[in-house]
Design an enzyme around this catalytic site. Structure first.
Site, mmCIF file in Angstrom:
data_model
loop_
_atom_site.group_PDB
_atom_site.id
_atom_site.type_symbol
_atom_site.label_atom_id
_atom_site.label_comp_id
_atom_site.label_asym_id
_atom_site.label_seq_id
_atom_site.Cartn_x
_atom_site.Cartn_y
_atom_site.Cartn_z
ATOM 1 N N ASP A 459 2.522 98.606 20.965
ATOM 2 C CA ASP A 459 3.812 99.208 21.267
ATOM 3 C C ASP A 459 4.370 98.744 22.604
ATOM 4 O OD1 ASP A 459 5.817 101.145 22.179
ATOM 5 O OD2 ASP A 459 5.191 102.399 20.520
ATOM 6 N N LEU A 487 8.046 102.500 19.551
ATOM 7 C CA LEU A 487 8.032 101.504 18.484
ATOM 8 C C LEU A 487 6.978 101.791 17.432
ATOM 9 C CD1 LEU A 487 8.694 98.213 20.462
ATOM 10 C CD2 LEU A 487 10.313 99.864 19.511
ATOM 11 N N ASP A 488 5.847 102.366 17.824
ATOM 12 C CA ASP A 488 4.870 102.760 16.804
ATOM 13 C C ASP A 488 5.494 103.745 15.821
ATOM 14 O OD1 ASP A 488 2.569 101.277 17.281
ATOM 15 O OD2 ASP A 488 1.822 102.652 18.802
ATOM 16 N N VAL A 489 6.242 104.721 16.344
ATOM 17 C CA VAL A 489 6.861 105.719 15.468
ATOM 18 C C VAL A 489 7.976 105.089 14.644
ATOM 19 C CG1 VAL A 489 8.220 107.841 15.421
ATOM 20 C CG2 VAL A 489 6.202 107.690 16.887
#
Length: 628
Positions: A459, A487-489
């Site tokens: 991320d 960004l992971d989410v």
């Protein structure tokens, strides 16, 4: 209803048309994604009628309709700023700095748009499998709660955090002024990197824990000596230290640099399987002329897939998928770690799919990551409740055979393994298509092989490399990737969107599909408005002070973006939060209180009845869509 006929479509929404209206920050992204998926519209731009929505029509489907709003009007949440404030996004993003801060990007709106497209695709997949059309509603308030769900779960756990929640964190700065991110998952590489730069041994040792847990806590209170050490060496020396230690460093890139190299690719790609059309029970598909190839017959809905060898010792998780969701009867096989792939599978499960996790012998080690609820990691539960699990050692051929057997009976295989690992194990898309031509094979990666020489695809490194660190903060502030896992989410949301697009394309063509999504795609989706400003020669960053909450005597308030300048003219520091809000509301200005303690969300009247607790006692946010 009669199922839509098999067609020769290339994209899942080819031959469909859409009409869209609603909040422009949300609807603009919805319209762009629908176009990329093949739908067409007569409107050059979506309208902003507040009572509108998005409708897809054509190709034998009943109209699919979705309404996306900021929140219930009674909540007082009316735009990106107020949603970020109320849902805790400002609190989590601000942990590095010690005070709540707004993201200068439209994060809640972008997430809401992706969830809206998910709802439309899920409805069409359900229709293709014989389910009646179900209008879907999404809200930015629920998208915001989903974005902070891991942090909320930790705040409501039975025990405290495993690492200190205090201000601090990267990026580091070199002697020649280069801002950079550092990444490694190996404590030995961390120690070797700092040892090469002659950092004090005690700072090196005490800095590892906050660095290791920064993904979970959204802050990293390093010893000041580490920042001092970085500032005493030039960038080339730092790069050499990283190369010799096995750690990785990435200089923060600008939005202008990212705009100049942007390849214009969509956030995901869909590739029909070369293994041939799907087959099933004999019999023609209702509606449409016969095709010059074997007919695609949709497999009948089935019960839960039996797991080889029985359930693992830790047993199934409670709160299984909704039995009446649009994906009911479909099976998703997930081999994911950390956030991106598990969140994508979690969303598919909330849409009704039966999700089976592939875990290593002994179970996913992140099950034990503190803080815990009833002995299970609260953060892990936020992403994995409702899933079943089976333990498979993918390094052993006999277990890989078991995985292939499961894939042969599944609809989706989803993973986020390191690049090249699936092919090396004989578990790539072509390998599994041979045992299941109907499979939707989904890979959620860091870079999607789109950037040469890219660093580790995590991320914060992707944020650094793509200019997110600059976009997240307004003009006049040093760029800094957010320590909230933006960004992971968002990558998990896009991964679920890609899988749904693949399922619909499978239903419409009769072929299995490979779908690829990435953190790079998430970064480009999030920064798209800033990249367009840069490409036009404009300043890509928002103005100084943008989305900065205003302090009160006992907390903070966030004005709506349109009212921020007028609200800032009032000195509210001597007033309580309720008094400050009354003053601004009395002058016709929109503002809301900033949530600073996530545990307060359980009792927040702006989210009445939304947040519950699962069977382990962990906080659980509501599903981000409702189907009527």
């Amino acid at each position: 209803m009669a199922s839509p006929a098999i067609t020769q479509t290339v994209r899942p929404l080819d031959t469909l048309r859409f009409d869209a209206s609603g909040p422009p920050q949300i609807t603009g992204v919805v319209a762009e994604h629908l176009r990329l998926l093949g739908a067409r519209t007569d409107r050059p731009r979506p309208g902003d009628a507040s009572d509108g929505g998005t409708t897809l029509t054509g190709s034998g489907f009943e109209p699919a309709h979705a309404v996306a709003t900021w929140a219930d009007p009674a909540s007082g949440l009316a735009d990106e700023a107020t949603v970020q404030a109320a849902t805790g996004i400002m609190a989590v993003h601000g942990r590095r700095d010690g005070d709540p801060r707004g993201l200068a990007v439209d994060y809640a709106a972008t997430a809401t748009a992706v969830l809206t497209v998910q709802g439309l695709l899920a409805d069409l997949v359900g229709q293709a499998r014989g389910r009646a059309a179900s209008p879907v509603t999404t809200g930015a308030d629920r998208a915001g709660l989903l974005a902070v769900s891991q942090y909320l779960a930790a705040a409501g756990a039975d025990e405290g955090e495993a690492a200190e929640l205090s201000p601090g964190g990267p990026p580091f700065t070199s002697a020649d002024g280069v801002l950079f991110e550092l990444e490694t998952l190996d404590p030995g590489a961390w120690a070797d990197f700092w040892r090469a730069l002659e950092a004090p041994a005690d700072a090196m040792r005490s800095g590892w824990r906050p660095f290791q847990f920064r993904y979970a806590t959204a802050c990293a209170p390093f010893p000041a000596a580490l920042h001092t050490t970085a500032r005493s060496h030039g960038w080339e020396r730092i790069r050499r230290a990283a190369a010799t230690s096995g750690a990785e460093v990435c200089a923060l890139r600008t939005l202008g640099g990212r705009a100049a190299e942007h390849d214009g690719a969509a956030a995901w790609s869909l590739t029909p399987s070369a293994a041939g059309p799907m087959t099933g029970r004999p019999g023609p598909l209702p509606g449409g002329p016969p095709l010059a190839r074997p007919p695609f017959v949709r497999p009948p809905s089935r019960g839960p897939l039996p797991l080889p060898g029985g359930p693992p010792p830790h047993g199934p998780l409670p709160d299984g998928p909704p039995s009446d969701g649009p994906l009911a009867g479909l099976t998703v096989l997930e081999a994911g770690r950390r956030i991106q792939a598990p969140l994508a599978a979690h969303l598919l499960g909330r849409l009704g799919a039966d999700v089976i996790r592939i875990e290593p012998p002994g179970g996913d080690p992140l099950r034990g990551m503190p803080p815990a609820c009833s002995g299970i990691s609260a953060r892990w539960l936020a992403l994995n409740r409702g899933k079943r699990a089976v333990e498979i050692d993918i390094k052993v051929e006999a277990d890989r055979r078991r995985l292939r057997e499961l894939a042969a009976q599944s609809d989706v295989f989803l993973h986020n393994w390191a690049p090249g690992k699936a092919a090396a194990l004989g578990l790539d898309a072509d390998d599994l298509a041979r045992v299941n031509p109907a499979l939707v094979y989904a890979y959620t990666s860091g870079w999607a092989d789109r950037l040469h020489g890219a660093p580790m695809g995590t991320d914060f490194m992707v944020q650094a490399r793509t200019g997110v660190g600059e976009a997240a903060r307004p003009e006049g502030e040093p760029p800094a990737p957010s320590l909230m896992t933006l960004l992971d989410v968002l990558g998990g949301l896009l991964g679920a969107e890609a899988v749904l697009a693949g399922l619909l394309l499978r239903e419409r063509t009769g072929h299995g599909v490979r779908v690829d999504s990435s953190l790079l795609g998430a970064a480009d989706t999030l920064t798209a408005p800033a990249l367009r400003r840069s490409a036009r020669g404009e300043n890509p960053r928002r103005p100084a002070g943008f989305r900065r909450p205003l302090p009160t005597a006992d907390g903070w308030i966030a004005p709506a973006d349109a009212d921020a300048r007028a609200a800032a003219a009032h000195d509210l520091r001597g007033l309580s939060t309720s008094e400050a809000l009354s003053r601004l509301h009395g002058r016709g200005l929109t503002a809301t209180a900033v949530t600073t303690e996530l545990s307060d969300l359980h009792h927040d009247p702006r989210f009445t009845g939304s947040i519950s607790r699962d069977a382990h006692g962990a906080p659980a946010v509501p599903d981000p869509w409702s189907f009527a």
